[in-house]
Design a protein around this motif. Sequence first.
Motif, PDB file in Angstrom:
ATOM      1  N   GLN A   1       0.850  -1.195   0.000  1.00 35.47           N
ATOM      2  CA  GLN A   1       0.000   0.000   0.000  1.00 35.47           C
ATOM      3  C   GLN A   1       0.885   1.244   0.000  1.00 35.47           C
ATOM      4  O   GLN A   1       1.957   1.252   0.592  1.00 35.47           O
ATOM      5  N   VAL A   2       0.415   2.271  -0.686  1.00 36.31           N
ATOM      6  CA  VAL A   2       1.155   3.531  -0.791  1.00 36.31           C
ATOM      7  C   VAL A   2       0.326   4.641  -0.157  1.00 36.31           C
ATOM      8  O   VAL A   2      -0.892   4.713  -0.364  1.00 36.31           O
ATOM      9  N   GLN A   3       0.963   5.474   0.619  1.00 36.98           N
ATOM     10  CA  GLN A   3       0.297   6.633   1.205  1.00 36.98           C
ATOM     11  C   GLN A   3       0.923   7.909   0.634  1.00 36.98           C
ATOM     12  O   GLN A   3       2.135   8.014   0.499  1.00 36.98           O
ATOM     13  N   LEU A   4       0.054   8.847   0.310  1.00 36.83           N
ATOM     14  CA  LEU A   4       0.491  10.153  -0.175  1.00 36.83           C
ATOM     15  C   LEU A   4       0.006  11.206   0.806  1.00 36.83           C
ATOM     16  O   LEU A   4      -1.196  11.291   1.088  1.00 36.83           O
ATOM     17  N   VAL A   5       0.930  11.990   1.321  1.00 43.47           N
ATOM     18  CA  VAL A   5       0.596  13.016   2.306  1.00 43.47           C
ATOM     19  C   VAL A   5       0.946  14.376   1.729  1.00 43.47           C
ATOM     20  O   VAL A   5       2.112  14.650   1.423  1.00 43.47           O
ATOM     21  N   GLU A   6      -0.078  15.209   1.574  1.00 43.79           N
ATOM     22  CA  GLU A   6       0.087  16.540   1.007  1.00 43.79           C
ATOM     23  C   GLU A   6       0.204  17.581   2.105  1.00 43.79           C
ATOM     24  O   GLU A   6      -0.339  17.423   3.201  1.00 43.79           O
ATOM     25  N   SER A   7       0.884  18.661   1.782  1.00 48.02           N
ATOM     26  CA  SER A   7       0.987  19.788   2.703  1.00 48.02           C
ATOM     27  C   SER A   7       1.224  21.063   1.899  1.00 48.02           C
ATOM     28  O   SER A   7       1.580  20.997   0.715  1.00 48.02           O
ATOM     29  N   GLY A   8       1.005  22.196   2.554  1.00 47.24           N
ATOM     30  CA  GLY A   8       1.326  23.473   1.934  1.00 47.24           C
ATOM     31  C   GLY A   8       0.153  24.292   1.464  1.00 47.24           C
ATOM     32  O   GLY A   8       0.326  25.425   1.020  1.00 47.24           O
ATOM     33  N   GLY A   9      -1.049  23.741   1.544  1.00 47.10           N
ATOM     34  CA  GLY A   9      -2.206  24.519   1.133  1.00 47.10           C
ATOM     35  C   GLY A   9      -2.520  25.607   2.142  1.00 47.10           C
ATOM     36  O   GLY A   9      -1.910  25.686   3.205  1.00 47.10           O
ATOM     37  N   GLY A  10      -3.467  26.474   1.781  1.00 43.60           N
ATOM     38  CA  GLY A  10      -3.843  27.538   2.697  1.00 43.60           C
ATOM     39  C   GLY A  10      -4.537  28.674   1.988  1.00 43.60           C
ATOM     40  O   GLY A  10      -4.983  28.531   0.848  1.00 43.60           O
ATOM     41  N   GLY A  16      -0.206  36.225  -4.824  1.00 41.91           N
ATOM     42  CA  GLY A  16       0.724  35.584  -3.912  1.00 41.91           C
ATOM     43  C   GLY A  16       1.184  34.225  -4.398  1.00 41.91           C
ATOM     44  O   GLY A  16       0.883  33.802  -5.517  1.00 41.91           O
ATOM     45  N   SER A  17       1.920  33.537  -3.525  1.00 38.29           N
ATOM     46  CA  SER A  17       2.512  32.245  -3.869  1.00 38.29           C
ATOM     47  C   SER A  17       2.257  31.226  -2.775  1.00 38.29           C
ATOM     48  O   SER A  17       2.113  31.570  -1.597  1.00 38.29           O
ATOM     49  N   LEU A  18       2.216  29.978  -3.190  1.00 36.62           N
ATOM     50  CA  LEU A  18       2.170  28.841  -2.274  1.00 36.62           C
ATOM     51  C   LEU A  18       2.995  27.711  -2.871  1.00 36.62           C
ATOM     52  O   LEU A  18       3.146  27.623  -4.100  1.00 36.62           O
ATOM     53  N   ARG A  19       3.501  26.861  -1.999  1.00 38.00           N
ATOM     54  CA  ARG A  19       4.229  25.680  -2.451  1.00 38.00           C
ATOM     55  C   ARG A  19       3.589  24.450  -1.841  1.00 38.00           C
ATOM     56  O   ARG A  19       3.563  24.313  -0.604  1.00 38.00           O
ATOM     57  N   LEU A  20       3.095  23.565  -2.672  1.00 38.24           N
ATOM     58  CA  LEU A  20       2.519  22.305  -2.216  1.00 38.24           C
ATOM     59  C   LEU A  20       3.571  21.206  -2.263  1.00 38.24           C
ATOM     60  O   LEU A  20       4.415  21.184  -3.158  1.00 38.24           O
ATOM     61  N   SER A  21       3.486  20.312  -1.296  1.00 35.78           N
ATOM     62  CA  SER A  21       4.367  19.151  -1.259  1.00 35.78           C
ATOM     63  C   SER A  21       3.517  17.892  -1.126  1.00 35.78           C
ATOM     64  O   SER A  21       2.450  17.921  -0.520  1.00 35.78           O
ATOM     65  N   CYS A  22       4.016  16.809  -1.676  1.00 35.67           N
ATOM     66  CA  CYS A  22       3.330  15.519  -1.559  1.00 35.67           C
ATOM     67  C   CYS A  22       4.386  14.439  -1.414  1.00 35.67           C
ATOM     68  O   CYS A  22       5.164  14.201  -2.348  1.00 35.67           O
ATOM     69  N   TYR A  79       6.554  18.357  -5.787  1.00 40.46           N
ATOM     70  CA  TYR A  79       6.259  19.708  -5.337  1.00 40.46           C
ATOM     71  C   TYR A  79       5.510  20.473  -6.424  1.00 40.46           C
ATOM     72  O   TYR A  79       5.669  20.202  -7.618  1.00 40.46           O
ATOM     73  N   LEU A  80       4.731  21.447  -5.998  1.00 39.46           N
ATOM     74  CA  LEU A  80       4.084  22.344  -6.942  1.00 39.46           C
ATOM     75  C   LEU A  80       4.260  23.765  -6.427  1.00 39.46           C
ATOM     76  O   LEU A  80       3.646  24.143  -5.429  1.00 39.46           O
ATOM     77  N   GLN A  81       5.118  24.522  -7.096  1.00 39.07           N
ATOM     78  CA  GLN A  81       5.311  25.922  -6.760  1.00 39.07           C
ATOM     79  C   GLN A  81       4.307  26.745  -7.543  1.00 39.07           C
ATOM     80  O   GLN A  81       4.284  26.694  -8.774  1.00 39.07           O
ATOM     81  N   GLN A 108      -4.996  12.853  -0.099  1.00 40.09           N
ATOM     82  CA  GLN A 108      -6.288  13.177   0.495  1.00 40.09           C
ATOM     83  C   GLN A 108      -6.804  14.546   0.074  1.00 40.09           C
ATOM     84  O   GLN A 108      -7.973  14.864   0.280  1.00 40.09           O
ATOM     85  N   GLY A 109      -5.941  15.347  -0.511  1.00 38.60           N
ATOM     86  CA  GLY A 109      -6.328  16.678  -0.970  1.00 38.60           C
ATOM     87  C   GLY A 109      -5.950  17.757   0.012  1.00 38.60           C
ATOM     88  O   GLY A 109      -5.965  17.539   1.228  1.00 38.60           O
ATOM     89  N   THR A 110      -5.597  18.916  -0.515  1.00 44.90           N
ATOM     90  CA  THR A 110      -5.283  20.070   0.315  1.00 44.90           C
ATOM     91  C   THR A 110      -5.952  21.295  -0.288  1.00 44.90           C
ATOM     92  O   THR A 110      -5.919  21.497  -1.505  1.00 44.90           O
ATOM     93  N   GLN A 111      -6.578  22.092   0.564  1.00 54.20           N
ATOM     94  CA  GLN A 111      -7.347  23.238   0.093  1.00 54.20           C
ATOM     95  C   GLN A 111      -6.433  24.419  -0.196  1.00 54.20           C
ATOM     96  O   GLN A 111      -5.587  24.783   0.631  1.00 54.20           O
ATOM     97  N   VAL A 112      -6.618  25.010  -1.361  1.00 54.58           N
ATOM     98  CA  VAL A 112      -5.961  26.263  -1.714  1.00 54.58           C
ATOM     99  C   VAL A 112      -7.050  27.294  -1.966  1.00 54.58           C
ATOM    100  O   VAL A 112      -7.928  27.082  -2.816  1.00 54.58           O
ATOM    101  N   THR A 113      -7.011  28.377  -1.224  1.00 55.65           N
ATOM    102  CA  THR A 113      -7.994  29.435  -1.364  1.00 55.65           C
ATOM    103  C   THR A 113      -7.280  30.733  -1.677  1.00 55.65           C
ATOM    104  O   THR A 113      -6.391  31.154  -0.930  1.00 55.65           O
ATOM    105  N   VAL A 114      -7.671  31.353  -2.782  1.00 58.19           N
ATOM    106  CA  VAL A 114      -7.067  32.613  -3.202  1.00 58.19           C
ATOM    107  C   VAL A 114      -8.122  33.698  -3.076  1.00 58.19           C
ATOM    108  O   VAL A 114      -9.190  33.616  -3.707  1.00 58.19           O
ATOM    109  N   SER A 115      -7.838  34.684  -2.260  1.00 62.29           N
ATOM    110  CA  SER A 115      -8.794  35.781  -2.066  1.00 62.29           C
ATOM    111  C   SER A 115      -8.516  36.875  -3.093  1.00 62.29           C
ATOM    112  O   SER A 115      -7.367  37.201  -3.379  1.00 62.29           O
ATOM    113  N   SER A 116      -9.593  37.417  -3.616  1.00 63.90           N
ATOM    114  CA  SER A 116      -9.448  38.447  -4.663  1.00 63.90           C
ATOM    115  C   SER A 116      -9.343  39.831  -4.064  1.00 63.90           C
ATOM    116  O   SER A 116      -9.538  40.021  -2.872  1.00 63.90           O
TER     117      SER A 116
END
Length: 116
Positions: A1-10, A16-22, A79-81, A108-116
């Motif tokens: 079994q493989v597990q993928l753990v994401e981080s970096g959303g917000g 602006g910028s964000l960097r996601l990792s998995c 990574y996703l810059q 599992q997914g990570t939420q990215v919210t960009v405010s206008s």
Amino acid sequence: QVQLVESGGGLVQAGGSLRLSCAASGSIFSISTMGWYRQAPGKQRELVAAITSGGSTNYADTVKGRFTISRDNAKNTVYLQMNSLKFEDTAVYYCYLDQRSGFRYWGQGTQVTVSS
């Protein structure tokens, strides 16, 4: 079994910028492609970017020039810059991993919210 753990959303302001990792762990054999999809409310899941084991990349037209995908094969991490973020980039971002056998694993997914 493989597990993928994401981080970096917000939450980030437009421009602006964000960097996601998995990070992948578990019974990992012969990883082929890793990448990111996203799904906004009421929309279908769409491919954002992908990278092969050899480093070839593919991007959605909507993110070309703003997003950069990379991977560390030694760490089984992708990574996703994301730069110059726009309101329409708001979505849940999912990483995935394809094994050479053709089986695909999802994070599992990570939420990215960009405010206008």
